[in-house]
Design an enzyme around this catalytic site. Structure first.
Site, PDB file in Angstrom:
ATOM      1  CG  HIS A 117      39.128  44.071  37.377  1.00 47.92           C
ATOM      2  ND1 HIS A 117      39.498  42.743  37.481  1.00 47.92           N
ATOM      3  CD2 HIS A 117      38.162  44.120  36.424  1.00 47.92           C
ATOM      4  CE1 HIS A 117      38.789  42.021  36.634  1.00 47.92           C
ATOM      5  NE2 HIS A 117      37.968  42.811  35.980  1.00 47.92           N
ATOM      6  CE  LYS A 119      35.051  42.181  39.300  1.00 47.59           C
ATOM      7  NZ  LYS A 119      36.222  41.947  38.433  1.00 47.59           N
ATOM      8  CG  ASP A 124      28.167  45.172  61.015  1.00 47.73           C
ATOM      9  OD1 ASP A 124      28.057  46.374  60.690  1.00 47.73           O
ATOM     10  OD2 ASP A 124      27.196  44.442  61.270  1.00 47.73           O
ATOM     11  CG  HIS A 293      33.622  36.963  34.634  1.00 48.45           C
ATOM     12  ND1 HIS A 293      33.599  37.565  35.879  1.00 48.45           N
ATOM     13  CD2 HIS A 293      33.986  37.931  33.770  1.00 48.45           C
ATOM     14  CE1 HIS A 293      33.929  38.837  35.770  1.00 48.45           C
ATOM     15  NE2 HIS A 293      34.168  39.092  34.508  1.00 48.45           N
ATOM     16  CE  LYS A 295      37.680  37.787  37.115  1.00 51.60           C
ATOM     17  NZ  LYS A 295      37.540  37.530  35.714  1.00 51.60           N
ATOM     18  CG  ASP A 300      50.724  19.938  45.347  1.00 49.01           C
ATOM     19  OD1 ASP A 300      50.519  19.387  44.255  1.00 49.01           O
ATOM     20  OD2 ASP A 300      51.845  20.318  45.717  1.00 49.01           O
TER      21      ASP A 300
END
Length: 410
Positions: A117, A119, A124, A293, A295, A300
């Site tokens: 899952h 991404k 380089d 979608h 996350k 603080d």
């Protein structure tokens, strides 16, 4: 087995990227500028206008001699055409599939659990991207009302090195790979800024609960504010308890969840948690402009995180995930500004009196769903041992050619 704990790394610079409008041009431009190597991992790659642009920039880079490895998930990316795949492999792009997912009756995807899952992109060895955005047109506003709201981060500095190592470990063994690929290199990535950060992953071997553990520690240490924006919210008891305890000791705890869900069961599950959170003083806001979608979270003035991990049983107990945790006041302030804009302009606050009535049927269904989801992570550990494999697509064809099982210790 000794677990290698993530550590804080100094000298990084971060750029917050919101939605595909900012993410895709940044990634595609980085690939166009690549001179040596591009590593990409993604859950979803579709043969749409975004996927085709990614294919085109990868082919152009491969043809000028850049080494390219593209790893997709077999469940999340099941329908790439043979022409699409052949265009990549014929140009020298190495395409790998994590746990290819056969279809039942040629239609229904199985092997839902334990997916890749993450991404991530590394270019380089000195530039990286981590977040929740897949390569599909539904991350662009012109997709319509179902376009997703999401975030990623562009990374420069020494943190790129562990991201690079993680991406390389996923790949088939070079000793068995028949096409040209540079040997792994050890290099120092120069400082690019003043932010401390760490890469935190979740797997089914050495790091089964690292991401959740860092969330809990940050919430436990909060003194003023916690903001969590998470698309699929149904975490474990301990994380919920930390949120409630923080709110009760006077911390302003804010939760942003889907108000326009892309999957109804997700919204149903999250709403089962509302009464206890509201009673403890947690402020809950449903984002209603389009499907959330993202996350992301902040605590603080310095701590923040962006990545692929939802706070639900799949992400916290089964999937391979990657989050970046950042200590930097400037980045924290920028992320907070984005979250506050969501709340002010596109969210509906959940009030205690707005909860649906407790009918007998609703109580029964809620109880069954709540306890099933709550115990799912424990039950998941009882599933048969899983040795995920990465299969590499043969050059000049759309056929899958199995190379090796993925060894989590590599």
């Amino acid at each position: 087995m000794t677990r290698n704990r993530p550590r804080w790394i100094d000298g990084n610079r971060f750029e917050l990227l919101e939605n595909g409008e900012e993410f895709f041009p940044a990634v595609f431009d980085a690939i166009r500028r690549a001179r040596r190597e591009v590593l990409i991992e993604t859950f979803i790659l579709f043969d749409d206008k975004v996927g085709r642009e990614l294919r085109d920039v990868l082919i152009e880079a491969a043809l000028r001699g850049v080494s390219i490895d593209l790893t997709i998930d077999g469940y999340g990316s099941p329908d790439l055409s043979e022409d699409y795949i052949a265009g990549l492999t014929a140009s020298g792009v190495r395409l790998h599939v994590f746990d290819p997912c056969p279809k039942l009756f040629g239609r229904y995807r199985i092997k839902v659990f334990r997916r890749l899952h993450r991404k991530m992109v590394v270019v380089d060895g000195v530039l990286a991207f981590v977040g929740g955005i897949n390569y599909s047109a539904d991350h662009l506003g012109d997709y319509g009302p179902e376009a997703k709201q999401d975030y990623a981060v562009k990374i420069e500095g020494p943190l790129v090195a562990p991201i690079h190592r993680l991406a390389v470990r996923t790949l088939p063994s070079r000793a068995r790979w028949p096409f040209r690929r540079p040997a792994p290199t050890t290099f120092e990535v120069p400082r690019a800024g003043d932010a401390q950060a760490m890469l935190v992953t979740r797997d089914n071997d050495r790091h089964p609960n690292d991401i959740e553990r860092h969330y809990r520690a940050a919430i436990r240490a909060a003194r003023r504010e916690v903001i969590i924006a998470n698309a699929y919210f149904f975490p474990g008891y301990r994380l919920l308890n930390e949120m409630r305890k923080a709110a009760r000791r006077g911390v302003d705890v804010t939760l942003i969840v889907q108000g326009k869900p892309d999957m109804q069961i997700v919204s149903f599950g999250a709403r089962l948690l509302y009464p206890d959170l509201l009673a403890a003083g947690v402020s809950i806001h449903e984002y209603c402009r389009r499907p959330l979608h993202g996350k992301v979270a902040l605590v603080d003035d310095e701590w923040s995180t962006i990545g692929s991990s939802n706070l639900d049983p799949l992400s916290l107990a089964l999937n391979l995930e990657a989050n970046v945790i950042i200590r930097h006041r400037g980045f924290n302030a920028e992320l907070r500004e984005h979250m506050q804009r969501l709340i002010d302009e596109h969210c509906t606050r959940v009030e205690t009196h707005s909860r649906p009535p407790h009918t007998g049927w609703r109580v029964l269904v809620s109880t069954v769903v709540f306890h099933f989801l709550r115990r799912f992570p424990s039950w998941a550990q009882l599933l048969p041992p899983h040795r995920p494999r990465v299969e590499s697509v043969a050059a000049h064809s759309g056929a899958l050619d199995a190379r090796h099982p993925l060894d989590p210790s590599r």
